[in-house]
Design an enzyme around this catalytic site. Structure first.
Site, PDB file in Angstrom:
ATOM      1  N   GLY A   8      32.980  41.756  41.264  1.00  0.00           N
ATOM      2  CA  GLY A   8      34.096  41.998  40.355  1.00  0.00           C
ATOM      3  C   GLY A   8      33.948  43.196  39.457  1.00  0.00           C
ATOM      4  O   GLY A   8      34.479  43.221  38.332  1.00  0.00           O
TER       5      GLY A   8
ATOM      6  N   CYS B 143      41.292  48.232  45.281  1.00  0.00           N
ATOM      7  CA  CYS B 143      41.249  47.344  44.124  1.00  0.00           C
ATOM      8  C   CYS B 143      42.673  46.994  43.718  1.00  0.00           C
ATOM      9  O   CYS B 143      43.630  47.659  44.100  1.00  0.00           O
ATOM     10  CB  CYS B 143      40.502  47.995  42.971  1.00  0.00           C
ATOM     11  SG  CYS B 143      41.108  49.614  42.542  1.00  0.00           S
TER      12      CYS B 143
ATOM     13  N   LYS C 244      37.727  56.636  48.913  1.00  0.00           N
ATOM     14  CA  LYS C 244      37.047  55.586  49.690  1.00  0.00           C
ATOM     15  C   LYS C 244      38.087  54.684  50.346  1.00  0.00           C
ATOM     16  O   LYS C 244      38.903  54.064  49.661  1.00  0.00           O
ATOM     17  CB  LYS C 244      36.130  54.776  48.776  1.00  0.00           C
ATOM     18  CG  LYS C 244      35.213  53.816  49.534  1.00  0.00           C
ATOM     19  CD  LYS C 244      34.147  53.257  48.605  1.00  0.00           C
ATOM     20  CE  LYS C 244      33.091  52.493  49.387  1.00  0.00           C
ATOM     21  NZ  LYS C 244      31.988  52.034  48.513  1.00  0.00           N
TER      22      LYS C 244
END
Length: 305
Positions: free
Chosen positions: A74, A131, A166
């Site tokens: 996380g 994310c 990424k």
């Protein structure tokens, strides 16, 4: 053994060797610095940073699998300002390239972090688009081309150093995302991020991770990483940092032959802190055995049937 030139170019950043340590597996290097001089590495991609400090997810948040690990840490981190104040000065004492990995909830957050980090003097910024996007109800930037492009443009607009995006493997066609961020101005790509997975304790009937699912990394994902690096290398003309399951020189060579300019070692560091150096030495040996003068000659050298 014949002297091999190990240096490689990654979006204008010269690495003394092609081995980088992957974000999230090396912290900020302090623990590993007790084993060897961090200047031996080509680069350090630091633990993922967010605009504000985060405590991360509740435990259990990491679990072994037969060929790797699942994690849902996380993004526990001190925040970008904490990193710049307390970690970056120490890292700068070593002769190694520093890559800052960032994750944001909004495009604006990515821009703010890029501005802070490029001014602070990192060598490159790795933009993690895998994310949550709070403005889009929990979607991930990395699975929607338009969102991936938007974040890339924001990052590039606020960075004075190369921006490497990424990519997530959790998509139907990774080349679609690669093309989107390339057109948006990305200087380089890194792939693959972890593959979403799950394990269940059959006795308790509960998932082994508190968050139910997590990211799978380790040797099990290497063939997926090699395939995706190869596909992306055919689709866009950008340097690639290949990663996913690298623990030996042969693993790294596969990613380079598929099209990567450099490689990152991640999960292997948990089992063996010296893994990155062993990968570097293994690559050098392979290059020498094949009569190469530079390890960079491996990049893109695959011969498809």
């Amino acid at each position: 053994m014949k002297k091999i030139d190990l240096s490689v170019d990654l979006a204008g950043v010269t690495l003394k060797n092609p081995v980088v340590v992957a974000s999230g597996t090396f912290g900020f290097g302090r623990e590993f610095g007790q084993f060897y001089d961090l200047s031996e590495l080509g680069g350090i991609c630091v633990k993922g940073l967010t605009l504000h400090p985060r405590e991360g997810n509740p435990p259990p948040r990491i679990a072994e699998t037969p060929m790797g690990i699942l994690n849902s840490v996380g993004l526990q981190n001190p925040g970008v300002d904490g990193f710049i104040s307390h970690e970056l000065p120490w890292l700068r004492e070593h002769d190694v390239k520093i890559i800052a990995n960032i994750s944001g909830n909004t495009p604006e957050e990515y821009g703010i972090m890029c501005e802070k980090l490029s001014r602070a003097g990192v060598d490159m910024i790795e933009v993690n688009i895998s994310c949550p996007n709070v403005k889009a109800g929990g979607l991930q930037y990395g699975v929607v081309p338009e969102m991936a492009a938007q974040v890339t443009e924001e990052a590039k607009g606020h960075s004075d150093v190369p921006v490497m995006v990424k990519l997530s493997p959790n998509v139907t066609d990774i080349t679609v995302i690669a093309r989107a961020v390339a057109e948006a101005g990305a200087d380089a790509l890194s792939l693959i991020n972890t593959i979403r997975g799950m394990r269940i304790d059959v006795r308790t009937r509960r998932p082994v991770l508190k968050m139910n699912t997590g990211g799978l990394s380790g040797p099990a994902v290497l063939p997926v990483a090699v395939r995706m690096v190869w596909e992306v290398a055919q689709a866009v003309d950008l340097p690639i940092l290949g990663m996913g399951g690298v623990s030996r020189g042969e693993d790294a060579a596969q990613l380079m032959l598929a099209g990567a300019s450099a490689v990152a070692v991640g999960t292997a560091c948990f089992a063996d802190p010296y893994a990155p150096l062993k990968v570097r030495d293994g690559l050098e040996k392979i290059a020498a055995e094949q009569g190469l003068s530079r390890v960079s000659e491996l990049t893109g050298g695959v011969k498809p049937w």
